[in-house]
Structures are given as structure tokens and as C-alpha cells.
Scaffold this motif. Structure first.
Motif, PDB file in Angstrom:
ATOM      1  N   TYR A   1     -26.173 -80.612 -40.370  1.00 12.27           N
ATOM      2  CA  TYR A   1     -26.148 -79.156 -40.506  1.00 12.27           C
ATOM      3  C   TYR A   1     -26.837 -78.498 -39.319  1.00 12.27           C
ATOM      4  O   TYR A   1     -26.323 -77.542 -38.742  1.00 12.27           O
ATOM      5  CB  TYR A   1     -26.822 -78.729 -41.814  1.00 12.27           C
ATOM      6  CG  TYR A   1     -26.711 -77.257 -42.074  1.00 12.27           C
ATOM      7  CD1 TYR A   1     -25.637 -76.755 -42.803  1.00 12.27           C
ATOM      8  CD2 TYR A   1     -27.658 -76.364 -41.585  1.00 12.27           C
ATOM      9  CE1 TYR A   1     -25.511 -75.391 -43.031  1.00 12.27           C
ATOM     10  CE2 TYR A   1     -27.547 -74.999 -41.806  1.00 12.27           C
ATOM     11  CZ  TYR A   1     -26.467 -74.526 -42.530  1.00 12.27           C
ATOM     12  OH  TYR A   1     -26.338 -73.185 -42.741  1.00 12.27           O
TER      13      TYR A   1
ATOM     14  N   HIS B   1     -24.419 -72.004 -50.802  1.00 14.72           N
ATOM     15  CA  HIS B   1     -24.150 -70.892 -49.891  1.00 14.72           C
ATOM     16  C   HIS B   1     -23.438 -69.760 -50.625  1.00 14.72           C
ATOM     17  O   HIS B   1     -23.809 -68.590 -50.508  1.00 14.72           O
ATOM     18  CB  HIS B   1     -23.326 -71.401 -48.711  1.00 14.72           C
ATOM     19  CG  HIS B   1     -23.221 -70.440 -47.584  1.00 14.72           C
ATOM     20  ND1 HIS B   1     -22.515 -70.732 -46.451  1.00 14.72           N
ATOM     21  CD2 HIS B   1     -23.705 -69.189 -47.388  1.00 14.72           C
ATOM     22  CE1 HIS B   1     -22.573 -69.700 -45.624  1.00 14.72           C
ATOM     23  NE2 HIS B   1     -23.292 -68.754 -46.171  1.00 14.72           N
ATOM     24  N   LYS B   2     -22.411 -70.110 -51.388  1.00 12.61           N
ATOM     25  CA  LYS B   2     -21.606 -69.082 -52.055  1.00 12.61           C
ATOM     26  C   LYS B   2     -22.308 -68.465 -53.255  1.00 12.61           C
ATOM     27  O   LYS B   2     -22.290 -67.239 -53.423  1.00 12.61           O
ATOM     28  CB  LYS B   2     -20.263 -69.681 -52.491  1.00 12.61           C
ATOM     29  CG  LYS B   2     -19.349 -68.663 -53.133  1.00 12.61           C
ATOM     30  CD  LYS B   2     -17.960 -69.170 -53.323  1.00 12.61           C
ATOM     31  CE  LYS B   2     -17.117 -68.061 -53.939  1.00 12.61           C
ATOM     32  NZ  LYS B   2     -15.730 -68.205 -53.663  1.00 12.61           N
TER      33      LYS B   2
ATOM     34  N   GLU C   1     -21.979 -81.738 -48.802  1.00  9.68           N
ATOM     35  CA  GLU C   1     -21.092 -80.667 -48.319  1.00  9.68           C
ATOM     36  C   GLU C   1     -20.732 -79.741 -49.475  1.00  9.68           C
ATOM     37  O   GLU C   1     -20.706 -78.525 -49.322  1.00  9.68           O
ATOM     38  CB  GLU C   1     -19.830 -81.244 -47.675  1.00  9.68           C
ATOM     39  CG  GLU C   1     -18.815 -80.206 -47.266  1.00  9.68           C
ATOM     40  CD  GLU C   1     -19.220 -79.326 -46.088  1.00  9.68           C
ATOM     41  OE1 GLU C   1     -18.435 -78.419 -45.741  1.00  9.68           O
ATOM     42  OE2 GLU C   1     -20.305 -79.514 -45.507  1.00  9.68           O
ATOM     43  N   PHE C   2     -20.481 -80.315 -50.646  1.00  7.77           N
ATOM     44  CA  PHE C   2     -20.134 -79.505 -51.811  1.00  7.77           C
ATOM     45  C   PHE C   2     -21.362 -78.776 -52.366  1.00  7.77           C
ATOM     46  O   PHE C   2     -21.259 -77.632 -52.799  1.00  7.77           O
ATOM     47  CB  PHE C   2     -19.457 -80.365 -52.867  1.00  7.77           C
ATOM     48  CG  PHE C   2     -18.196 -80.982 -52.350  1.00  7.77           C
ATOM     49  CD1 PHE C   2     -17.035 -80.222 -52.221  1.00  7.77           C
ATOM     50  CD2 PHE C   2     -18.166 -82.300 -51.926  1.00  7.77           C
ATOM     51  CE1 PHE C   2     -15.875 -80.764 -51.706  1.00  7.77           C
ATOM     52  CE2 PHE C   2     -17.010 -82.853 -51.401  1.00  7.77           C
ATOM     53  CZ  PHE C   2     -15.865 -82.085 -51.297  1.00  7.77           C
TER      54      PHE C   2
ATOM     55  N   SER D   1     -15.134 -68.996 -46.315  1.00  4.85           N
ATOM     56  CA  SER D   1     -15.542 -70.162 -45.537  1.00  4.85           C
ATOM     57  C   SER D   1     -17.035 -70.445 -45.669  1.00  4.85           C
ATOM     58  O   SER D   1     -17.809 -70.280 -44.735  1.00  4.85           O
ATOM     59  CB  SER D   1     -15.148 -69.962 -44.064  1.00  4.85           C
ATOM     60  OG  SER D   1     -15.296 -71.164 -43.364  1.00  4.85           O
ATOM     61  N   PHE D   2     -17.438 -70.930 -46.831  1.00  2.00           N
ATOM     62  CA  PHE D   2     -18.851 -71.167 -47.115  1.00  2.00           C
ATOM     63  C   PHE D   2     -19.315 -72.578 -46.772  1.00  2.00           C
ATOM     64  O   PHE D   2     -20.499 -72.855 -46.784  1.00  2.00           O
ATOM     65  CB  PHE D   2     -19.155 -70.882 -48.593  1.00  2.00           C
ATOM     66  CG  PHE D   2     -19.047 -69.431 -48.937  1.00  2.00           C
ATOM     67  CD1 PHE D   2     -20.115 -68.590 -48.724  1.00  2.00           C
ATOM     68  CD2 PHE D   2     -17.882 -68.907 -49.466  1.00  2.00           C
ATOM     69  CE1 PHE D   2     -20.032 -67.239 -49.029  1.00  2.00           C
ATOM     70  CE2 PHE D   2     -17.791 -67.566 -49.778  1.00  2.00           C
ATOM     71  CZ  PHE D   2     -18.868 -66.722 -49.572  1.00  2.00           C
ATOM     72  N   GLY D   3     -18.396 -73.471 -46.497  1.00  4.71           N
ATOM     73  CA  GLY D   3     -18.776 -74.843 -46.166  1.00  4.71           C
ATOM     74  C   GLY D   3     -19.136 -74.999 -44.706  1.00  4.71           C
ATOM     75  O   GLY D   3     -19.196 -74.028 -43.950  1.00  4.71           O
TER      76      GLY D   3
ATOM     77  N   TRP E   1     -21.888 -75.911 -49.945  1.00  3.75           N
ATOM     78  CA  TRP E   1     -20.881 -74.873 -50.172  1.00  3.75           C
ATOM     79  C   TRP E   1     -21.257 -74.035 -51.393  1.00  3.75           C
ATOM     80  O   TRP E   1     -21.278 -72.802 -51.339  1.00  3.75           O
ATOM     81  CB  TRP E   1     -19.500 -75.505 -50.365  1.00  3.75           C
ATOM     82  CG  TRP E   1     -18.433 -74.512 -50.693  1.00  3.75           C
ATOM     83  CD1 TRP E   1     -17.675 -73.794 -49.818  1.00  3.75           C
ATOM     84  CD2 TRP E   1     -18.031 -74.089 -52.012  1.00  3.75           C
ATOM     85  NE1 TRP E   1     -16.822 -72.960 -50.502  1.00  3.75           N
ATOM     86  CE2 TRP E   1     -17.020 -73.117 -51.847  1.00  3.75           C
ATOM     87  CE3 TRP E   1     -18.428 -74.438 -53.290  1.00  3.75           C
ATOM     88  CZ2 TRP E   1     -16.406 -72.496 -52.927  1.00  3.75           C
ATOM     89  CZ3 TRP E   1     -17.820 -73.811 -54.365  1.00  3.75           C
ATOM     90  CH2 TRP E   1     -16.818 -72.858 -54.175  1.00  3.75           C
TER      91      TRP E   1
ATOM     92  N   HIS F   1     -16.559 -70.279 -39.140  1.00  5.72           N
ATOM     93  CA  HIS F   1     -17.856 -69.619 -39.247  1.00  5.72           C
ATOM     94  C   HIS F   1     -17.800 -68.178 -38.741  1.00  5.72           C
ATOM     95  O   HIS F   1     -18.453 -67.296 -39.293  1.00  5.72           O
ATOM     96  CB  HIS F   1     -18.920 -70.427 -38.503  1.00  5.72           C
ATOM     97  CG  HIS F   1     -20.283 -70.240 -39.070  1.00  5.72           C
ATOM     98  ND1 HIS F   1     -20.674 -70.816 -40.250  1.00  5.72           N
ATOM     99  CD2 HIS F   1     -21.338 -69.516 -38.638  1.00  5.72           C
ATOM    100  CE1 HIS F   1     -21.914 -70.461 -40.516  1.00  5.72           C
ATOM    101  NE2 HIS F   1     -22.349 -69.662 -39.549  1.00  5.72           N
TER     102      HIS F   1
ATOM    103  N   HIS G   1     -16.543 -66.244 -41.484  1.00  4.99           N
ATOM    104  CA  HIS G   1     -17.592 -66.064 -42.486  1.00  4.99           C
ATOM    105  C   HIS G   1     -18.516 -64.914 -42.086  1.00  4.99           C
ATOM    106  O   HIS G   1     -18.895 -64.094 -42.906  1.00  4.99           O
ATOM    107  CB  HIS G   1     -18.408 -67.351 -42.651  1.00  4.99           C
ATOM    108  CG  HIS G   1     -19.543 -67.197 -43.604  1.00  4.99           C
ATOM    109  ND1 HIS G   1     -19.356 -67.121 -44.966  1.00  4.99           N
ATOM    110  CD2 HIS G   1     -20.869 -67.055 -43.392  1.00  4.99           C
ATOM    111  CE1 HIS G   1     -20.528 -66.961 -45.550  1.00  4.99           C
ATOM    112  NE2 HIS G   1     -21.469 -66.910 -44.619  1.00  4.99           N
TER     113      HIS G   1
END
Length: 164
Positions: free
Chosen positions: A91, A25-26, A18-19, A135-137, A22, A121, A124
């Protein structure tokens, strides 16, 4: 090693992903790989997106860990690969099925997690460019979106009780 340790490694890897997702994604998708991710924010015709390439990008380390770990009897490495693969499955279910409805399943869920993750989402995706995102997670949803769901539920209850 005990099979319980392998399960714990798999679950720990799943949580750690998850990290990783994140941060990727970011700092990757919304930076130097925006050209692959952009069509996910600015919809183009067709079922597939360039953004789907990230499926392969994340699948390769999973496959390598499972394959090479199995070949060398390093089952803790297989467990890492399995954790990555399970996160990929989660995912796909949460992002592609539940949120974006690429497959028409779970279209009318009243589950609070589903509502909160959809809110996050949506926020996002309100940003069409690569900057100013939020909200990238995926699985860890910020408290403010849980609060939005709670507020929505309270408004619906108040409306129902006032219309009786």
C-alpha cells in the motif's frame, strides 16, 4: 505445521487485505472516519495528513499478531500478521510513492498496471466529498481503467504513425 502452510497463510492474508482495505475505505473512511480521511481528498499544506493515522490503525493488528503469535508459538498467527504487514508495505509503495508521489520515485512509469491504478485513483479523487465515490480498492483495478490505458496507448500509436 509446515513452513509452506505459513507462506500460504501469509499470501492468503495479503490477498484478503485488498478486500478489507476496500471495505474499510468505502464504509469507514468515507463514512464515520471521514474527519481523518478528508484531508487526503482536499489537500492541505504540509507533508503529513490526518489520513496517515490509518497506517497505525492497520499496523496495530499486524504487530499484535506477530508479537503475540511469536510469544505463544502460534506461527500461523505470525503469518497473518506478516500478510497484513506486507499489504501495508505494498500500500505504501503503490499509494504513497507511485500514485501520490509523496517520494519522487517511479515518476515516469510506462507500466500498464501503474497507469491503470493511477487512472482509478484519479477517478476516486475527482470526488472531493465523502459521497459518490468510486474505485475504493488499490491493487485490484476495474476493467474500465485497464481499457482507458489501452485506449490511450492506441491513440499514442495512431498519432505517432500519422505524424510520420
Amino acid at each position: 505445521m509446515n513452513w509452506i502452510v505459513y507462506i500460504l497463510i501469509t499470501l492468503g492474508t495479503f490477498c484478503f487485505m485488498e478486500f478489507v482495505a476496500w471495505a474499510t475505505h468505502k464504509y469507514v473512511m468515507h463514512k464515520w472516519l471521514w474527519f481523518l480521511h478528508e484531508d487526503h481528498h482536499v489537500k492541505s499544506p504540509g507533508f503529513f495528513e490526518k489520513n496517515d493515522a490509518f497506517f497505525l490503525i492497520f499496523a496495530i493488528p499486524s504487530w499484535l499478531c506477530i508479537m503475540l503469535g511469536s510469544m505463544n508459538e502460534k506461527y500461523w498467527v505470525v503469518s497473518i500478521g506478516a500478510g497484513i504487514a506486507l499489504y501495508g508495505l505494498a500500500y505504501f509503495i503503490v499509494h504513497d510513492i507511485i500514485i501520490h508521489q509523496r517520494f519522487k520515485l517511479f515518476t515516469r512509469s510506462n507500466n500498464r498496471f501503474v497507469k491503470a491504478v493511477r487512472w482509478a485513483h484519479k477517478m476516486h479523487h475527482k470526488h472531493l466529498g465523502k459521497e459518490d465515490g468510486e474505485s475504493f480498492g488499490m491493487l485490484i483495478v476495474a476493467r474500465k481503467y485497464w481499457q482507458k490505458v489501452k485506449n490511450d496507448e492506441q491513440r499514442v500509436r495512431a498519432f505517432k504513425s500519422s505524424s510520420r
